[in-house]
Design a protein around this motif. Structure first.
Motif, PDB file in Angstrom:
ATOM      1  N   MET A   5      -9.371   9.944  13.673  1.00  0.00           N
ATOM      2  CA  MET A   5      -8.040   9.686  13.108  1.00  0.00           C
ATOM      3  C   MET A   5      -8.124   9.347  11.623  1.00  0.00           C
ATOM      4  SD  MET A   5      -5.969   7.593  16.008  1.00  0.00           S
ATOM      5  CE  MET A   5      -6.270   7.951  17.745  1.00  0.00           C
ATOM      6  N   TYR A  30       0.846  -1.185   0.000  1.00  0.00           N
ATOM      7  CA  TYR A  30       0.000   0.000   0.000  1.00  0.00           C
ATOM      8  C   TYR A  30       0.882   1.237   0.000  1.00  0.00           C
ATOM      9  CZ  TYR A  30      -3.548   3.440   1.001  1.00  0.00           C
ATOM     10  OH  TYR A  30      -4.377   4.531   0.915  1.00  0.00           O
ATOM     11  N   GLU A  31       0.618   2.138  -0.915  1.00  0.00           N
ATOM     12  CA  GLU A  31       1.405   3.367  -1.009  1.00  0.00           C
ATOM     13  C   GLU A  31       0.487   4.579  -1.001  1.00  0.00           C
ATOM     14  OE1 GLU A  31       4.303   3.399  -4.107  1.00  0.00           O
ATOM     15  OE2 GLU A  31       5.096   1.422  -3.588  1.00  0.00           O
ATOM     16  N   VAL A  32       0.934   5.667  -0.390  1.00  0.00           N
ATOM     17  CA  VAL A  32       0.109   6.881  -0.343  1.00  0.00           C
ATOM     18  C   VAL A  32       0.637   7.994  -1.244  1.00  0.00           C
ATOM     19  CG1 VAL A  32      -0.818   6.463   1.969  1.00  0.00           C
ATOM     20  CG2 VAL A  32       1.313   7.761   1.709  1.00  0.00           C
ATOM     21  N   LEU A  33       1.880   7.883  -1.685  1.00  0.00           N
ATOM     22  CA  LEU A  33       2.441   8.913  -2.564  1.00  0.00           C
ATOM     23  C   LEU A  33       2.524   8.374  -3.988  1.00  0.00           C
ATOM     24  CD1 LEU A  33       5.406  10.362  -0.431  1.00  0.00           C
ATOM     25  CD2 LEU A  33       3.115  11.323  -0.750  1.00  0.00           C
ATOM     26  N   LEU A  46      -5.964  10.460   8.288  1.00  0.00           N
ATOM     27  CA  LEU A  46      -5.309   9.474   7.425  1.00  0.00           C
ATOM     28  C   LEU A  46      -5.755   9.649   5.976  1.00  0.00           C
ATOM     29  CD1 LEU A  46      -3.527   6.867   7.239  1.00  0.00           C
ATOM     30  CD2 LEU A  46      -5.656   5.590   7.394  1.00  0.00           C
ATOM     31  N   VAL A  51      -0.980  12.937   2.450  1.00  0.00           N
ATOM     32  CA  VAL A  51       0.223  13.705   2.761  1.00  0.00           C
ATOM     33  C   VAL A  51       0.134  15.092   2.129  1.00  0.00           C
ATOM     34  CG1 VAL A  51       2.730  13.770   2.624  1.00  0.00           C
ATOM     35  CG2 VAL A  51       1.557  11.566   2.822  1.00  0.00           C
ATOM     36  N   PRO A  57      -0.564  -1.026   9.287  1.00  0.00           N
ATOM     37  CA  PRO A  57       0.124  -0.218   8.267  1.00  0.00           C
ATOM     38  C   PRO A  57       1.534  -0.734   7.955  1.00  0.00           C
ATOM     39  CG  PRO A  57      -1.022   1.231   9.790  1.00  0.00           C
ATOM     40  CD  PRO A  57      -1.143  -0.175  10.343  1.00  0.00           C
ATOM     41  N   THR A 100       5.403  18.090  10.155  1.00  0.00           N
ATOM     42  CA  THR A 100       4.649  17.599   9.002  1.00  0.00           C
ATOM     43  C   THR A 100       5.171  16.247   8.532  1.00  0.00           C
ATOM     44  OG1 THR A 100       6.122  18.690   7.432  1.00  0.00           O
ATOM     45  CG2 THR A 100       4.219  19.952   8.212  1.00  0.00           C
ATOM     46  N   VAL A 101       4.297  15.515   7.858  1.00  0.00           N
ATOM     47  CA  VAL A 101       4.657  14.198   7.328  1.00  0.00           C
ATOM     48  C   VAL A 101       5.734  14.327   6.253  1.00  0.00           C
ATOM     49  CG1 VAL A 101       3.787  12.249   5.962  1.00  0.00           C
ATOM     50  CG2 VAL A 101       2.449  13.131   7.904  1.00  0.00           C
ATOM     51  N   ALA A 102       5.517  15.232   5.309  1.00  0.00           N
ATOM     52  CA  ALA A 102       6.455  15.345   4.181  1.00  0.00           C
ATOM     53  C   ALA A 102       7.835  15.810   4.653  1.00  0.00           C
ATOM     54  CB  ALA A 102       5.904  16.300   3.129  1.00  0.00           C
ATOM     55  N   LEU A 119       1.276   7.530   7.785  1.00  0.00           N
ATOM     56  CA  LEU A 119       1.560   8.128   6.474  1.00  0.00           C
ATOM     57  C   LEU A 119       3.066   8.172   6.204  1.00  0.00           C
ATOM     58  CD1 LEU A 119      -1.067  11.054   6.553  1.00  0.00           C
ATOM     59  CD2 LEU A 119      -1.139   9.029   5.067  1.00  0.00           C
ATOM     60  N   PRO A 144      -4.922   6.582  -2.006  1.00  0.00           N
ATOM     61  CA  PRO A 144      -5.367   5.539  -2.940  1.00  0.00           C
ATOM     62  C   PRO A 144      -6.179   4.444  -2.233  1.00  0.00           C
ATOM     63  CG  PRO A 144      -2.975   5.910  -3.101  1.00  0.00           C
ATOM     64  CD  PRO A 144      -3.459   6.605  -1.869  1.00  0.00           C
ATOM     65  N   TYR A 192       4.053   4.467   5.236  1.00  0.00           N
ATOM     66  CA  TYR A 192       3.732   4.108   3.845  1.00  0.00           C
ATOM     67  C   TYR A 192       4.710   4.789   2.875  1.00  0.00           C
ATOM     68  CZ  TYR A 192      -0.846   2.466   5.622  1.00  0.00           C
ATOM     69  OH  TYR A 192      -1.847   1.807   6.292  1.00  0.00           O
ATOM     70  N   SER A 193       5.045   6.051   3.177  1.00  0.00           N
ATOM     71  CA  SER A 193       5.934   6.794   2.279  1.00  0.00           C
ATOM     72  C   SER A 193       7.347   6.233   2.302  1.00  0.00           C
ATOM     73  CB  SER A 193       5.961   8.276   2.684  1.00  0.00           C
ATOM     74  OG  SER A 193       4.657   8.811   2.729  1.00  0.00           O
ATOM     75  N   GLY A 207       3.878  21.923   3.980  1.00  0.00           N
ATOM     76  CA  GLY A 207       3.967  20.503   4.319  1.00  0.00           C
ATOM     77  C   GLY A 207       5.383  19.976   4.154  1.00  0.00           C
ATOM     78  N   THR A 242      -1.169   7.107  15.832  1.00  0.00           N
ATOM     79  CA  THR A 242      -1.903   8.197  15.205  1.00  0.00           C
ATOM     80  C   THR A 242      -1.695   8.132  13.681  1.00  0.00           C
ATOM     81  OG1 THR A 242       0.001   9.577  15.737  1.00  0.00           O
ATOM     82  CG2 THR A 242      -1.871   9.690  17.227  1.00  0.00           C
ATOM     83  N   PRO A 243      -2.501   8.870  12.926  1.00  0.00           N
ATOM     84  CA  PRO A 243      -2.439   8.698  11.468  1.00  0.00           C
ATOM     85  C   PRO A 243      -1.164   9.211  10.816  1.00  0.00           C
ATOM     86  CG  PRO A 243      -4.198  10.242  12.122  1.00  0.00           C
ATOM     87  CD  PRO A 243      -3.631   9.691  13.367  1.00  0.00           C
ATOM     88  N   GLU A 244      -0.547  10.244  11.391  1.00  0.00           N
ATOM     89  CA  GLU A 244       0.616  10.841  10.717  1.00  0.00           C
ATOM     90  C   GLU A 244       1.784   9.860  10.612  1.00  0.00           C
ATOM     91  OE1 GLU A 244      -1.045  12.265  13.215  1.00  0.00           O
ATOM     92  OE2 GLU A 244      -1.892  14.147  12.474  1.00  0.00           O
ATOM     93  N   TYR A 280      -6.760   0.440  -1.356  1.00  0.00           N
ATOM     94  CA  TYR A 280      -5.923  -0.764  -1.247  1.00  0.00           C
ATOM     95  C   TYR A 280      -6.702  -1.948  -1.795  1.00  0.00           C
ATOM     96  CZ  TYR A 280      -2.915  -4.429   0.472  1.00  0.00           C
ATOM     97  OH  TYR A 280      -2.086  -5.512   0.528  1.00  0.00           O
TER      98      TYR A 280
END
Lengths: 525, 525
Positions: free
Chosen positions: B416, A45-48, B420, B424, A380, A285-287, A338, B43, A341-342, B430, A333-335, B45
């Motif tokens: 949460m 699973y990827e988010v970017l 999510l 990102v 995750p 921040t996540v990024a 993320l 995205p 995944y990145s 960011g 937590t969600p961050e 899954y």
């Protein structure tokens, strides 16, 4: 006709499996319950997307070039970097864009074998594989009987035994808890010995001092000898994997560099992990956290490759966020998910194995908070594609405490991940069209041939979840999961049987340790 | 240098946000905390590839063609199918391959609007949107003070109020618990009234009898009138969404068909959900359960389209597995997650909104088991791409009990998921490169400009997780999450303020209900 429905009566008589297909499935499932590691059959699973990943790589290069990384109190490291073409100013190293990536991709292995003293337990780290290891580094332990107290070597042995007995854990871990009853400067000997004596799974070496790293390698050589060359690679066997944390932001300290150098030169694996509580050691921040993590990890991994091209390295990421109210680390937590995944995707692009995740939580006790937070990290981690997963079992209280109940609860969850990562069985037995034909509208499947043939292996079975009726649960004491976990770890320790260890090897290990311990005075700091 | 590290001191003085970029981010985040529904920016899954998905579709067609579906005690339904070209034999309907898919794809909307009486709460179901609704259907409630007891209308009102106050829940749900203190044949009037009176979020109608479905529509019309035509579609406004469960395997009963027909003809939305405890109502395998679920749901959705082409339908999937030892349903295990990922992808291919998931668990109490199981359902539901998620908050004990503490714990987790699913942030703020430049190696980020500008909105803040130091946690009573949740729901109920409702409308609703109640005797069965 609401969703909730009463329980269903199971079939009374349970015929033995009959179909060949089902028997094969049953054998596979039994074998899978003690596989040496997981090879995933589900996608990542990827988010970017490509653009986002490229941006993170570009920003990491900007950090390495513009801001640089400190290598502190280690003139040798600075000399190595200078020699390689980096711009060294004082202890600060600036890297031309792409330099670290090029060095890593030139020689770092995509995956490698970490040998166990029992070859059946040897693991492959990288690629589509996932290895689960217990939590690492807690000064305290906790159980329902005693509450929280300082960890002792007895606890360390207990957790090594529990990890050895857990089918869902593939690794014995490292500093599974800190035996604070032993001298600081000698306890690594007892820890390494415990891993070798009470388990035959692969394990981790000491990183708190270069000499302790060297001792770890030496003890492993004694246990593994005489054949210390990997027949496939022709290089020294990788017997240890070791946790090198970066002092984020952008700083390597002498202790960690010292241990890293010992292991790298001995061809033992290093996990280079920026340890980041986002908001404190990285931006909020996540990024920002992702780019910084990638930059820091690449510098360390490239340094390993400069020292010993081809030595196994793992890109590590430990990212939690801090509470902006209290400064305390938070988990689940969600961050951080993320980030996970990145980072997994970036490790794959770089072509190195990835370490992250586990069953992390801030909760002090094995309650709902602990479970929510742990599940929100473990799942995750599995979907992202972590190759080496530390902290899978036992973690409480931001890693300050190792929980006995939490350990077996987490091991149960880790077992579920085996089933999840095996994916969907699309064989004719998996499709089960004949079962649907046999049963037909309005009937039930409990007694049908296909169910009878598959019931032994159908569905993951938790040793800790209570699925009984309310009345039965109440009659059995209305326990919560932690209470049942308390009974389980005690039962497991009572049933523990040591793996065989050749007496001559055991004696040699004890000999080395005794000589070493006698050679300098104890220290408790 | 192990992973666990001590807490970090937060910045003492907290400057107000300064950068424009950050201020904008803060506004967005505050708005996001009360969005009417989620529009995902991450995205999906998926666990099956094209070949696997095609196989599932083929098997569903085989089930529909060879085995067929029973439509029981409903001659009208059989006549509709005969007219449409299906092969009807007694109450069994066999469908030519592809027939149901063609009917659905000809007229079923990809997404639709469910209006709320407060237009700001109106939701769009389908596409990249996710709507969270509370649990549904429990005869019992549970809280720490009273334990478990039968639910009453007072509990129903309480949960409507809690759902109204939860920023993370977008929907008031339906039979949020069964008010068993009211007559079975009249309680739907009190339930619908409660949703309209104590909340202004969208809600669900009664499905236990066609006449109760008709009452639900009538009450909604009174509350929504006079404009009952959707200005965009030109069709009657969809004011209700309704849960039609299939009596799996492969059976629709007269009660459900009766309610389905009322709603379909009134252009109200129906969720056609095969209710499956795998191993009992379907084969013990994931692939078998998926194909059967798809077949059953397609037959029901196609039936809706035959009755009223274009009426909103949702493909539902409720799949748990049963314990092969006790026959009891289990939750949060890996197999139902695999079903979920597969079904969501199949719904997208079919082109209809998808309902599944929630915070399902078998545990009787809000302990670690409840949390593990709930997280292992909620997170996959979000990643898979559920559009309408029932059972997001409160579910305990396989749906037999609605937990007050569990409700607020689940609402926290649902919060949460908002973060999510926002993905990102890759904006310059960011990316935070300037923060990394400002801080540099070896320093910390707590006081830097970027952190100061973003700390208000950085990181999801749980109202229930305890992230304090061990000492502080102990000094504050060493509570578990359930204990803190107990305080939170009480505080929320104490602070509840009713949304405005026009007195004339309120009177008209009460009038209708009074006349209806007087028109026939109470029944408790």
């Amino acid at each position: 006709m609401n969703d909730p429905q009463p329980q269903v009566e199971p079939s009374r008589h349970r015929a033995r499996p009959s179909g060949r297909d089902a028997k094969r499935a049953a054998r596979t499932a039994r074998a899978a319950s003690s596989v040496p590691y997981i090879t995933r059959r589900i996608p990542y699973y990827e988010v970017l997307d490509e653009e986002g990943l490229t941006l993170m790589e570009r920003n990491a290069d900007t950090i390495l070039e513009e801001i640089g990384i400190d290598f502190r109190e280690d003139p040798e490291a600075l000399a190595v970097w200078k020699q390689a073409g980096a711009d060294v100013q004082g202890e600060r190293v600036h890297f031309p864009r792409g330099m670290c990536r090029t060095i890593i991709q030139r020689s770092a292995p995509h995956e490698f074998t970490q040998h166990a003293r029992n070859p059946a337990r040897t693991v492959v780290i990288g690629g589509r594989n996932t290895v689960f290891a217990p939590a690492y580094g807690s000064p305290f332990v906790r159980n329902l009987d005693e509450g929280r107290r300082y960890a002792r070597i007895e606890d360390f042995r207990n957790f090594v035994k529990l990890a050895y007995m857990a089918n869902s854990l593939h690794h014995s871990g490292g500093t599974i808890c800190e035996p604070v009853d032993l001298p600081v400067n000698k306890r690594h000997l007892d820890m390494v010995y415990s891993h070798l004596k009470y388990s035959d799974k692969p394990f981790m070496g000491s990183v708190t001092h270069p000499e302790r790293a060297a001792d770890s390698v030496e003890l492993a050589r004694i246990a593994f000898g005489p054949e210390l060359t990997d027949p496939v690679t022709g290089r020294p066997k990788t017997m240890l994997i070791n946790l090198i944390n970066v002092n984020s932001p952008m700083t390597y300290d002498a202790t960690m560099l010292g241990s890293l150098k010992v292991y790298a030169r001995a061809n033992q694996a290093t996990i280079v992990t920026p340890f980041i509580l986002a908001g404190a050691m990285s931006p909020v921040t996540v990024a920002g956290t992702v780019a910084q993590t990638l930059a820091e990890a690449m510098a360390g991994m490239a340094f390993v490759q400069l020292l010993n091209p081809g030595a196994p390295v793992v890109l590590g990421s430990f990212a939690s966020s801090v509470s902006m109210q209290s400064g305390a680390p938070t988990f689940g937590t969600p961050e951080p998910a993320l980030v996970l995944y990145s980072m997994a995707a970036l490790a794959r692009r770089l072509g190195v194995p990835f370490r992250s995740g586990g069953s992390l939580c801030a909760s002090k006790i094995p309650d709902a908070q602990a479970a929510f937070e742990s599940a929100n990290t473990l799942l995750p981690s599995c979907l992202a594609g972590v190759n080496f997963m530390l902290h899978v079992a036992g973690w409480l209280e931001g890693g300050l405490s190792m929980g006995y109940e939490k350990f077996v609860m987490d091991a149960d969850q880790a077992g579920m991940m085996h089933t999840l990562m095996a994916g969907v069985d699309l064989s004719p037995n998996g499709q089960a069209l004949d079962a649907i034909r046999e049963v037909g509208p309005g009937k039930h499947f409990l007694g049908c041939t296909h169910t009878q043939a598959n019931f032994e292996t159908a569905f993951y079975r938790s040793p800790l979840a209570d699925n009984n009726s309310y009345e039965q649960w109440e009659a059995e004491g209305a326990t919560d999961m932690a209470r049942r976990a308390n009974a389980l770890w005690k039962k497991q320790l009572a049933e523990y049987v040591e793996p065989p260890l050749e007496p001559a090897i055991d004696e040699a290990l004890q000999d080395f340790i005794a000589r070493k311990k006698a050679s300098f005075p104890d220290s408790m700091v």
